[in-house]
Write a protein that holds these residues in place. Structure first.
Motif, PDB file in Angstrom:
ATOM      1  N   ASP A 113      -5.432   7.246   7.906  1.00 23.11           N
ATOM      2  CA  ASP A 113      -4.879   5.998   8.428  1.00 23.11           C
ATOM      3  C   ASP A 113      -5.721   4.782   8.026  1.00 23.11           C
ATOM      4  N   ALA A 114      -6.742   4.984   7.271  1.00 25.16           N
ATOM      5  CA  ALA A 114      -7.588   3.870   6.855  1.00 25.16           C
ATOM      6  C   ALA A 114      -6.905   3.086   5.735  1.00 25.16           C
ATOM      7  N   LEU A 150      10.111  -1.857   0.650  1.00 25.63           N
ATOM      8  CA  LEU A 150       9.864  -0.452   0.333  1.00 25.63           C
ATOM      9  C   LEU A 150      10.413  -0.142  -1.047  1.00 25.63           C
ATOM     10  N   ASP A 151       9.524   0.209  -1.953  1.00 26.30           N
ATOM     11  CA  ASP A 151       9.918   0.670  -3.278  1.00 26.30           C
ATOM     12  C   ASP A 151      10.890  -0.294  -3.967  1.00 26.30           C
ATOM     13  N   PRO A 156       5.179   2.839  -2.346  1.00 26.44           N
ATOM     14  CA  PRO A 156       4.590   1.528  -2.108  1.00 26.44           C
ATOM     15  C   PRO A 156       5.439   0.758  -1.088  1.00 26.44           C
ATOM     16  N   HIS A 157       4.773   0.137  -0.116  1.00 22.78           N
ATOM     17  CA  HIS A 157       5.486  -0.605   0.917  1.00 22.78           C
ATOM     18  C   HIS A 157       4.583  -1.654   1.550  1.00 22.78           C
ATOM     19  N   ARG A 158       5.230  -2.606   2.211  1.00 13.52           N
ATOM     20  CA  ARG A 158       4.530  -3.596   3.018  1.00 13.52           C
ATOM     21  C   ARG A 158       5.519  -4.096   4.066  1.00 13.52           C
ATOM     22  N   TYR A 159       5.001  -4.756   5.097  1.00 12.74           N
ATOM     23  CA  TYR A 159       5.872  -5.234   6.163  1.00 12.74           C
ATOM     24  C   TYR A 159       5.376  -6.566   6.695  1.00 12.74           C
ATOM     25  N   ARG A 160       6.299  -7.231   7.401  1.00 10.56           N
ATOM     26  CA  ARG A 160       5.980  -8.485   8.078  1.00 10.56           C
ATOM     27  C   ARG A 160       6.658  -8.455   9.437  1.00 10.56           C
ATOM     28  N   HIS A 218       0.846  -1.196   0.000  1.00  8.35           N
ATOM     29  CA  HIS A 218       0.000   0.000   0.000  1.00  8.35           C
ATOM     30  C   HIS A 218       0.880   1.244   0.000  1.00  8.35           C
ATOM     31  N   CYS A 219       0.293   2.379  -0.273  1.00 10.29           N
ATOM     32  CA  CYS A 219       0.979   3.666  -0.132  1.00 10.29           C
ATOM     33  C   CYS A 219       0.038   4.613   0.590  1.00 10.29           C
ATOM     34  N   ARG A 220       0.633   5.596   1.221  1.00  7.40           N
ATOM     35  CA  ARG A 220      -0.121   6.548   2.038  1.00  7.40           C
ATOM     36  C   ARG A 220       0.120   7.971   1.536  1.00  7.40           C
ATOM     37  N   ASP A 221      -0.792   8.860   1.881  1.00  9.44           N
ATOM     38  CA  ASP A 221      -0.639  10.263   1.482  1.00  9.44           C
ATOM     39  C   ASP A 221       0.022  11.072   2.592  1.00  9.44           C
ATOM     40  N   TYR A 222       0.877  10.420   3.369  1.00  3.13           N
ATOM     41  CA  TYR A 222       1.663  11.086   4.408  1.00  3.13           C
ATOM     42  C   TYR A 222       3.004  10.383   4.540  1.00  3.13           C
TER      43      TYR A 222
END
Length: 110
Positions: free
Chosen positions: A108-109, A63-64, A83-87, A44-48
């Protein structure tokens, strides 16, 4: 003149992703995370912009196009729109700051 805020975790709101909202200003918000091990989140990506500090545990962050393993004492930056994700590999406790504040406007949604 703004009045300084003192924010107790006993009064803190809990967000939809399990984050605890700490103090929020006009330009930055602080949140606290406790999370158990699991699978990679959806990308996902965020606007912050987000900066974080890992107090304990281990996280893999994609990340990217790159991947890093973060350990206690490591910090990170996720730029706005990246774009990023984590585990979570080992249970984590982390602090993140978002700018502009992620708490407002549904930012934050997922």
């Amino acid at each position: 003149m703004d009045i300084p805020q003192i924010h107790s975790t006993s009064d803190a709101d809990i967000g939809s992703m399990g984050q605890t909202y700490l103090v929020t200003g006009k330009q930055v918000a602080l949140r606290h995370w406790r999370e158990a091990p699991g699978e990679f989140s959806e990308s996902h990506c965020r606007d912050y912009e987000t900066v974080g500090y890992l107090l304990s545990g281990v996280i893999e962050l994609e990340l990217d196009g790159g991947r890093a393993t973060l350990h206690s004492g490591d910090s990170w930056l996720v730029p706005c729109g990246a774009p990023h994700r984590y585990r979570v590999v080992e249970s984590v406790v982390a602090i993140e700051a978002t700018s502009p504040p992620a708490r407002f406007g549904g930012r934050d949604a997922c």
